[in-house]
Write a protein that holds these residues in place. Structure first.
Motif, PDB file in Angstrom:
ATOM      1  N   LEU A 320      48.606  30.702  51.761  1.00 36.99           N
ATOM      2  CA  LEU A 320      47.712  29.558  51.765  1.00 36.99           C
ATOM      3  C   LEU A 320      46.748  29.635  50.648  1.00 36.99           C
ATOM      4  O   LEU A 320      46.286  28.761  50.036  1.00 36.99           O
ATOM      5  N   TRP A 321      46.248  30.971  50.705  1.00 38.47           N
ATOM      6  CA  TRP A 321      45.234  31.287  49.428  1.00 38.47           C
ATOM      7  C   TRP A 321      45.163  32.603  48.952  1.00 38.47           C
ATOM      8  O   TRP A 321      45.499  33.640  49.864  1.00 38.47           O
ATOM      9  N   ARG A 322      44.873  32.543  47.927  1.00 38.68           N
ATOM     10  CA  ARG A 322      45.385  34.224  47.212  1.00 38.68           C
ATOM     11  C   ARG A 322      44.074  34.270  46.159  1.00 38.68           C
ATOM     12  O   ARG A 322      43.515  33.561  45.550  1.00 38.68           O
ATOM     13  N   GLU A 323      44.095  35.681  45.657  1.00 38.16           N
ATOM     14  CA  GLU A 323      43.424  35.866  44.706  1.00 38.16           C
ATOM     15  C   GLU A 323      44.388  35.877  43.451  1.00 38.16           C
ATOM     16  O   GLU A 323      45.438  35.538  43.554  1.00 38.16           O
ATOM     17  N   GLN A 324      43.962  35.887  42.272  1.00 34.38           N
ATOM     18  CA  GLN A 324      44.851  35.622  41.131  1.00 34.38           C
ATOM     19  C   GLN A 324      45.644  36.883  40.965  1.00 34.38           C
ATOM     20  O   GLN A 324      45.544  37.822  41.420  1.00 34.38           O
ATOM     21  N   ARG A 325      46.891  36.607  40.387  1.00 32.69           N
ATOM     22  CA  ARG A 325      47.894  37.577  40.234  1.00 32.69           C
ATOM     23  C   ARG A 325      47.030  38.783  39.320  1.00 32.69           C
ATOM     24  O   ARG A 325      46.452  38.260  38.282  1.00 32.69           O
ATOM     25  N   ARG A 326      47.369  39.897  39.589  1.00 35.54           N
ATOM     26  CA  ARG A 326      46.939  41.039  38.570  1.00 35.54           C
ATOM     27  C   ARG A 326      48.112  41.927  38.254  1.00 35.54           C
ATOM     28  O   ARG A 326      48.841  42.359  38.997  1.00 35.54           O
ATOM     29  N   ASN A 327      48.028  42.264  36.982  1.00 35.49           N
ATOM     30  CA  ASN A 327      48.905  43.120  36.392  1.00 35.49           C
ATOM     31  C   ASN A 327      48.175  44.710  36.384  1.00 35.49           C
ATOM     32  O   ASN A 327      47.368  44.986  35.458  1.00 35.49           O
ATOM     33  N   GLU A 328      48.885  45.692  37.393  1.00 38.06           N
ATOM     34  CA  GLU A 328      48.164  46.844  37.574  1.00 38.06           C
ATOM     35  C   GLU A 328      48.904  47.695  38.098  1.00 38.06           C
ATOM     36  O   GLU A 328      50.049  47.564  38.653  1.00 38.06           O
ATOM     37  N   THR A 329      48.209  48.877  38.446  1.00 40.20           N
ATOM     38  CA  THR A 329      49.003  50.000  38.895  1.00 40.20           C
ATOM     39  C   THR A 329      47.994  50.605  40.101  1.00 40.20           C
ATOM     40  O   THR A 329      48.466  51.473  40.838  1.00 40.20           O
ATOM     41  N   ALA A 330      46.889  49.862  40.345  1.00 34.94           N
ATOM     42  CA  ALA A 330      45.995  50.460  41.334  1.00 34.94           C
ATOM     43  C   ALA A 330      46.588  50.728  42.755  1.00 34.94           C
ATOM     44  O   ALA A 330      45.992  51.804  43.244  1.00 34.94           O
ATOM     45  N   LEU A 331      47.343  49.809  43.258  1.00 34.83           N
ATOM     46  CA  LEU A 331      47.925  50.121  44.708  1.00 34.83           C
ATOM     47  C   LEU A 331      49.012  51.512  44.628  1.00 34.83           C
ATOM     48  O   LEU A 331      48.655  52.382  45.271  1.00 34.83           O
ATOM     49  N   GLU A 332      49.687  51.439  43.476  1.00 37.28           N
ATOM     50  CA  GLU A 332      50.577  52.520  43.499  1.00 37.28           C
ATOM     51  C   GLU A 332      49.665  54.011  43.149  1.00 37.28           C
ATOM     52  O   GLU A 332      50.477  55.020  43.455  1.00 37.28           O
TER      53      GLU A 332
END
Length: 613
Positions: A320-332
């Motif tokens: 329903l609502w999200r942040e903008q898509r992010r190109n990153e490796t932060a989670l991994e």
């Protein structure tokens, strides 16, 4: 309180904006708050500061995933982690990593400042209709954001004081300045809830349900047509360019979230909100997507649909609502196991693993479930493999299986020779949810980032909220309001989506999901099932800590893990439950978070929640 600092910061910031000479600025270039009406971009900055203060993102860098390590769902191997310290006895009114006091109060101050000037700012002074459209949209956003800030404050700081009254936080609907009386008492919880409702209603009255371009001038609201609005002007204000901002749909969902909180066991006695009311408000949101017709059959694994994660992809029906898509490796970087060049910081608990039923739908504690303690991952709920990396999991194509056992193996995550001592799992598990298998972490030597989507509100959360409230109000299969679906219907859909009620090759069992039918005949059992489904579906999305407290569940359940050994002669694996971490919470009062001690010491009218000192 930081309000005075905010005011001085804003004035100072404005004074330096657009100065040709920073050291000797011209007097006329010094902007004061009253000057913002002439310069819309600076006035809009106040609202953007509000967005910037939104807490509880699901990004790892915003620490939202970390809150689960303070619950029975996980621990962390990072010994300096604030949530670990909190869960093991350091939680105090002056040491509260869950506090939202400063952040949300700052956000409310910015919003209140903005609301005092929004009507007078020259957003589009040459076009009367466009000026009014901007005023309406921006004011609606502000109301919705303020409701959201108060919601977070109620979750983190609402509670009973020694006088037996259920309090929220001080209610501020106008900005504070240097002459304000900062010694304000806490409003009742019910009053704060009503303020949230009022703000959500105001937002819904001013905002479109969604920001979409329209192609027919007859679709422009009459009040704007009467002011001379054109189709292009309407789309420039309320069209797709505004996607991601507070909308009518989002405000409606926030209202439903507030209602569920208020109708929960921890708050319902004095909140003024019933479970029936909460169910109706949740249903209002779900009816907009056609009720169960809008239930996303792949919604529980939105993070695995890689084509939908790309910037060019259409919106996901689950989110329903999200942040903008992010190109990153932060989670991994943070969550991958060490053999995949991550730090393995969040380790799901055996407690959570045991919450996943068998594929048949039966709990593993049921003697007829077929659960084998020495083959514990066989024929389990498929969501277990989706969310958690356990011993023998092959996660990356072309890479060896993840080994979390203590037996020798070249890919063993606990082998000190791999320099994994401070990164290896404490429980026998690593987190898999939201991780992409096509990312190369920044520590791997060949960094490869990929796009991620971080939801703020998922429809599954709202379906579960409806099921919880409807079951509490009317029971599993009742629909007195005629919404068209019941708590039972929701849970059945969620479990069918997960693949429950099937055999090991995914074929439906003759008896179907027998455990669901058993629970549907008993309201109390259905309550437990709904809570367990919510735990599984929303794990590691910053829900569990708040759910445990609003349900008044014990917080001090010891955390367990799984030790896996191997007989070197036979190769047979053995599984042993181990104690991992004791939780030091006081269930007599810590279901309600504290008011910051520094605030209570400064302001005599602020009553502390019972038990906190």
């Amino acid at each position: 309180m930081k309000t005075k600092n905010i005011i001085f910061y804003l004035i100072g910031l404005l004074a330096f904006c657009s100065c040709e000479d920073m050291f000797e600025p011209a007097e006329e270039n010094r902007r004061q708050l009253e000057d913002l009406t002439e310069e819309s971009k600076y006035a809009h900055g106040l609202l953007m500061y509000g967005y910037d203060r939104l807490p509880y993102m699901t990004r790892i860098s915003d620490a939202a995933c970390w809150t689960d390590v303070a619950t029975d769902d996980a621990v962390t191997n990072l010994t300096s982690n604030n949530y670990l310290n909190m869960a093991t006895g350091a939680w105090a009114a002056d040491n509260n990593p869950m506090s939202q006091w400063d952040n949300c109060r700052d956000g409310i101050q910015y919003i209140n400042l903005f609301l005092t000037i929004v009507d007078n700012v020259k957003w589009a002074p040459s076009a009367v209709s466009k000026q009014q459209m901007f005023v309406d949209r921006l004011k609606g956003e502000a109301y919705g954001l303020r409701a959201l800030f108060y919601y977070y404050l109620l979750m983190a700081h609402g509670g009973y004081a020694d006088d037996g009254v259920l309090y929220g936080v001080p209610l501020l609907t106008s900005p504070e300045d240097g002459s304000s009386d900062f010694n304000q008492p806490r409003a009742t919880f019910a009053a704060c809830v009503q303020q949230c409702f009022d703000d959500c209603d105001n937002a819904m009255a001013l905002l479109p349900i969604d920001y979409v371009n329209i192609d027919d001038a007859n679709m422009v609201p009459q009040k704007y047509l009467d002011l001379g609005a054109q189709l292009s002007g309407y789309n420039s204000v309320f069209g797709s360019l505004s996607n991601g901002l507070m909308s009518g749909r989002i405000a409606e969902a926030v209202k439903a979230q507030v209602a569920l909180l208020a109708a929960s066991p921890a708050f319902r006695e004095q909140s003024g909100v019933t479970s029936a009311e909460a169910a109706k408000l949740c249903a209002n949101v779900l009816k907009r997507i056609g009720g169960m017709e809008g239930f996303d059959p792949t919604g529980n694994t939105w993070y695995k649909n890689k084509t939908k994660l790309e910037p060019s992809a259409s919106e996901m029906p689950e989110i329903l609502w999200r942040e903008q898509r992010r190109n990153e490796t932060a989670l991994e970087d943070v969550l991958y196991p060490p053999t995949l060049y991550g730090s393995g910081r969040i380790n799901p608990s055996q407690n959570l693993v045991d919450a996943f039923p068998m594929r048949s739908g039966l709990p593993i504690t049921d003697p007829t479930s077929g659960y084998d303690p020495q083959n514990p991952y066989a024929n389990r709920d498929p969501r277990l493999a989706d969310n958690i990396l356990y011993n023998g999991t092959v996660f990356k194509k072309g890479k060896p299986a993840i080994i979390t056992g203590t037996y020798p193996n070249e890919n063993n995550e606990t082998d000190d020779n791999l320099n994994t001592k401070d990164k290896s799992t404490r429980t026998g598990y690593y987190l898999k949810k939201q991780l992409r298998d096509d990312v190369s972490p920044s520590t791997s030597g060949s960094t490869l980032a990929q796009y991620h989507v971080y939801p703020r509100i998922r429809y599954t959360e709202l379906f579960l909220a409806y099921a919880e409230a409807a079951n509490d109000a009317w029971g599993p299969k009742s629909d007195p309001t005629g919404v068209g679906f019941t708590a039972y219907d929701v849970i059945k859909a969620i479990r069918e989506r997960a693949g429950l009620g099937t055999n090991e090759i995914g074929q439906p069992l003759p008896e179907g999901d027998a455990y669901l039918e058993e629970c549907a005949a008993d309201q109390a059992k259905m309550t437990e099932l709904i809570r367990n489904e919510r735990r599984i579906e929303l794990c590691f999305e910053n829900k569990r800590f708040w759910d445990m407290r609003r349900w008044l569940l014990p917080l001090n359940e010891p955390i367990t893990g799984m030790q896996i050994d191997r007989d070197e002669e036979t190769g047979v694996l053995t599984y042993k439950l181990i104690d991992v971490e004791n939780r030091v919470y006081d269930n007599s009062y810590q279901c309600y978070g504290p008011i910051p001690k520094s605030e209570v010491l400064k302001f005599s009218n602020l009553k502390q929640n019972k038990g906190w000192r």
